[in-house]
Design a protein around this motif. Sequence first.
Motif, PDB file in Angstrom:
ATOM      1  N   ALA A   6       0.820  -1.213   0.000  1.00  0.00           N
ATOM      2  CA  ALA A   6       0.000   0.000   0.000  1.00  0.00           C
ATOM      3  C   ALA A   6       0.852   1.262   0.000  1.00  0.00           C
ATOM      4  O   ALA A   6       0.356   2.351  -0.306  1.00  0.00           O
ATOM      5  CB  ALA A   6      -0.932  -0.001   1.211  1.00  0.00           C
ATOM      6  N   VAL A   7       2.144   1.133   0.339  1.00  0.00           N
ATOM      7  CA  VAL A   7       3.042   2.291   0.345  1.00  0.00           C
ATOM      8  C   VAL A   7       3.386   2.735  -1.068  1.00  0.00           C
ATOM      9  O   VAL A   7       3.694   3.902  -1.307  1.00  0.00           O
ATOM     10  CB  VAL A   7       4.324   1.953   1.143  1.00  0.00           C
ATOM     11  CG1 VAL A   7       5.369   3.042   0.998  1.00  0.00           C
ATOM     12  CG2 VAL A   7       3.981   1.760   2.610  1.00  0.00           C
ATOM     13  N   ILE A   8       3.345   1.808  -2.036  1.00  0.00           N
ATOM     14  CA  ILE A   8       3.659   2.179  -3.424  1.00  0.00           C
ATOM     15  C   ILE A   8       2.700   3.289  -3.860  1.00  0.00           C
ATOM     16  O   ILE A   8       1.484   3.124  -3.828  1.00  0.00           O
ATOM     17  CB  ILE A   8       3.525   0.969  -4.356  1.00  0.00           C
ATOM     18  CG1 ILE A   8       4.509  -0.128  -3.926  1.00  0.00           C
ATOM     19  CG2 ILE A   8       3.790   1.367  -5.810  1.00  0.00           C
ATOM     20  CD1 ILE A   8       4.403  -1.395  -4.735  1.00  0.00           C
ATOM     21  N   PRO A   9       3.241   4.459  -4.238  1.00  0.00           N
ATOM     22  CA  PRO A   9       2.409   5.660  -4.417  1.00  0.00           C
ATOM     23  C   PRO A   9       1.605   5.723  -5.707  1.00  0.00           C
ATOM     24  O   PRO A   9       1.658   6.699  -6.440  1.00  0.00           O
ATOM     25  CB  PRO A   9       3.437   6.789  -4.354  1.00  0.00           C
ATOM     26  CG  PRO A   9       4.678   6.175  -4.912  1.00  0.00           C
ATOM     27  CD  PRO A   9       4.673   4.742  -4.451  1.00  0.00           C
ATOM     28  N   VAL A  10       0.857   4.650  -6.008  1.00  0.00           N
ATOM     29  CA  VAL A  10      -0.046   4.685  -7.160  1.00  0.00           C
ATOM     30  C   VAL A  10      -1.412   4.117  -6.791  1.00  0.00           C
ATOM     31  O   VAL A  10      -2.218   3.831  -7.661  1.00  0.00           O
ATOM     32  CB  VAL A  10       0.532   3.903  -8.363  1.00  0.00           C
ATOM     33  CG1 VAL A  10       1.743   4.622  -8.936  1.00  0.00           C
ATOM     34  CG2 VAL A  10       0.863   2.479  -7.981  1.00  0.00           C
ATOM     35  N   GLY A  11      -1.666   3.966  -5.496  1.00  0.00           N
ATOM     36  CA  GLY A  11      -2.962   3.463  -5.062  1.00  0.00           C
ATOM     37  C   GLY A  11      -3.247   2.042  -5.481  1.00  0.00           C
ATOM     38  O   GLY A  11      -4.334   1.742  -5.987  1.00  0.00           O
ATOM     39  N   LEU A  12      -2.291   1.130  -5.291  1.00  0.00           N
ATOM     40  CA  LEU A  12      -2.508  -0.257  -5.685  1.00  0.00           C
ATOM     41  C   LEU A  12      -3.683  -0.867  -4.913  1.00  0.00           C
ATOM     42  O   LEU A  12      -3.819  -0.663  -3.711  1.00  0.00           O
ATOM     43  CB  LEU A  12      -1.256  -1.096  -5.406  1.00  0.00           C
ATOM     44  CG  LEU A  12      -0.058  -0.887  -6.317  1.00  0.00           C
ATOM     45  CD1 LEU A  12       1.061  -1.837  -5.912  1.00  0.00           C
ATOM     46  CD2 LEU A  12      -0.427  -1.110  -7.765  1.00  0.00           C
ATOM     47  N   PRO A  13      -4.531  -1.630  -5.596  1.00  0.00           N
ATOM     48  CA  PRO A  13      -5.668  -2.287  -4.937  1.00  0.00           C
ATOM     49  C   PRO A  13      -5.213  -3.547  -4.213  1.00  0.00           C
ATOM     50  O   PRO A  13      -5.358  -4.662  -4.714  1.00  0.00           O
ATOM     51  CB  PRO A  13      -6.600  -2.610  -6.104  1.00  0.00           C
ATOM     52  CG  PRO A  13      -5.671  -2.820  -7.260  1.00  0.00           C
ATOM     53  CD  PRO A  13      -4.520  -1.872  -7.052  1.00  0.00           C
ATOM     54  N   THR A  14      -4.638  -3.405  -3.035  1.00  0.00           N
ATOM     55  CA  THR A  14      -4.124  -4.571  -2.316  1.00  0.00           C
ATOM     56  C   THR A  14      -5.278  -5.427  -1.803  1.00  0.00           C
ATOM     57  O   THR A  14      -6.409  -4.968  -1.665  1.00  0.00           O
ATOM     58  CB  THR A  14      -3.242  -4.146  -1.136  1.00  0.00           C
ATOM     59  OG1 THR A  14      -4.029  -3.429  -0.188  1.00  0.00           O
ATOM     60  CG2 THR A  14      -2.109  -3.251  -1.610  1.00  0.00           C
ATOM     61  N   VAL A  15      -4.968  -6.683  -1.505  1.00  0.00           N
ATOM     62  CA  VAL A  15      -5.997  -7.650  -1.120  1.00  0.00           C
ATOM     63  C   VAL A  15      -6.692  -7.231   0.171  1.00  0.00           C
ATOM     64  O   VAL A  15      -7.921  -7.225   0.260  1.00  0.00           O
ATOM     65  CB  VAL A  15      -5.385  -9.051  -0.965  1.00  0.00           C
ATOM     66  CG1 VAL A  15      -6.445 -10.052  -0.502  1.00  0.00           C
ATOM     67  CG2 VAL A  15      -4.769  -9.506  -2.286  1.00  0.00           C
ATOM     68  N   LEU A  16      -5.912  -6.879   1.199  1.00  0.00           N
ATOM     69  CA  LEU A  16      -6.505  -6.525   2.490  1.00  0.00           C
ATOM     70  C   LEU A  16      -7.367  -5.272   2.383  1.00  0.00           C
ATOM     71  O   LEU A  16      -8.417  -5.183   3.024  1.00  0.00           O
ATOM     72  CB  LEU A  16      -5.405  -6.322   3.533  1.00  0.00           C
ATOM     73  CG  LEU A  16      -4.671  -7.592   3.987  1.00  0.00           C
ATOM     74  CD1 LEU A  16      -3.547  -7.248   4.956  1.00  0.00           C
ATOM     75  CD2 LEU A  16      -5.648  -8.566   4.635  1.00  0.00           C
ATOM     76  N   ARG A  17      -6.943  -4.306   1.601  1.00  0.00           N
ATOM     77  CA  ARG A  17      -7.729  -3.074   1.470  1.00  0.00           C
ATOM     78  C   ARG A  17      -9.017  -3.310   0.688  1.00  0.00           C
ATOM     79  O   ARG A  17      -9.987  -2.581   0.868  1.00  0.00           O
ATOM     80  CB  ARG A  17      -6.887  -1.987   0.790  1.00  0.00           C
ATOM     81  CG  ARG A  17      -5.838  -1.388   1.718  1.00  0.00           C
ATOM     82  CD  ARG A  17      -5.049  -0.284   1.048  1.00  0.00           C
ATOM     83  NE  ARG A  17      -4.155   0.337   2.008  1.00  0.00           N
ATOM     84  CZ  ARG A  17      -4.455   1.409   2.728  1.00  0.00           C
ATOM     85  NH1 ARG A  17      -5.627   1.984   2.581  1.00  0.00           N
ATOM     86  NH2 ARG A  17      -3.592   1.920   3.583  1.00  0.00           N
TER      87      ARG A  17
END
Length: 240
Positions: free
Chosen positions: A140-151
């Motif tokens: 989630a730190v990667i500054p492009v708003g990645l849609p991570t699983v937990l989020r």
Amino acid sequence: MSDGSNGTSDLADDLEAEAEAPPLTLRQRRRDALLQDALVFCTVFSVGALGYAIATLVLDEAETFWSVSLSDGLILSGLVLAELFLLWNNGIRQGVRGHSIGKHRVGIQVVDTRTGRPVGWLRGLWRGLVVAGLLDLALAVIPVGLPTVLRRLTPEAWHVGAFAYVAVLVLLLPLLLPTDRGLADRLSGTTVVDSIDTTTPSHRSALLVVDALGVVGVLAVFVLYLSFLWPLIGQMPGLW
């Protein structure tokens, strides 16, 4: 004649230098194993993203190449499959056999601190869950708003951006500090020790091909994704 003699001499010198080179330390091999596992992780991510793209284009005629490339589902599908692989590779497999694919390639294994034996699939799965959770949070730190699983799979009210930065620190500290046990080891009562690399040459060659495909796949996915999200680059997640 002299050229042949020089070539033989150079080869002998190279072999002698290689034999005299100091062996890698346990920490260095652990870092190498992490890189090896990361490359296979990239391959599985690429397979998940490619599978999503093909299925979407086949099942929905309204979708186009560019709409699929921009879809959060492309990234999310790759991460879901890759993190499931992580649970198996660094969890169940490591608990049963004592090593992940990467650790097997460099000759180290994960064992119980008391018995010196593999911890079994249940404790291995717990260790894998810790690693997968930390990695997913850190992404989630990667500054492009990645849609991570937990989020994507947890309520919005649970999302605290500070967790992402904490996860990055937890993952990096064992690599930066003089310690051979990270958080996952401490929570699962394991440690990393020397082992024997029994990877066959043919298996190693096959894994090199898998590694290369993984790197190419991840680069292709993220180049497409980032090309349309360039304005978002640099926007770090807030703490809440």
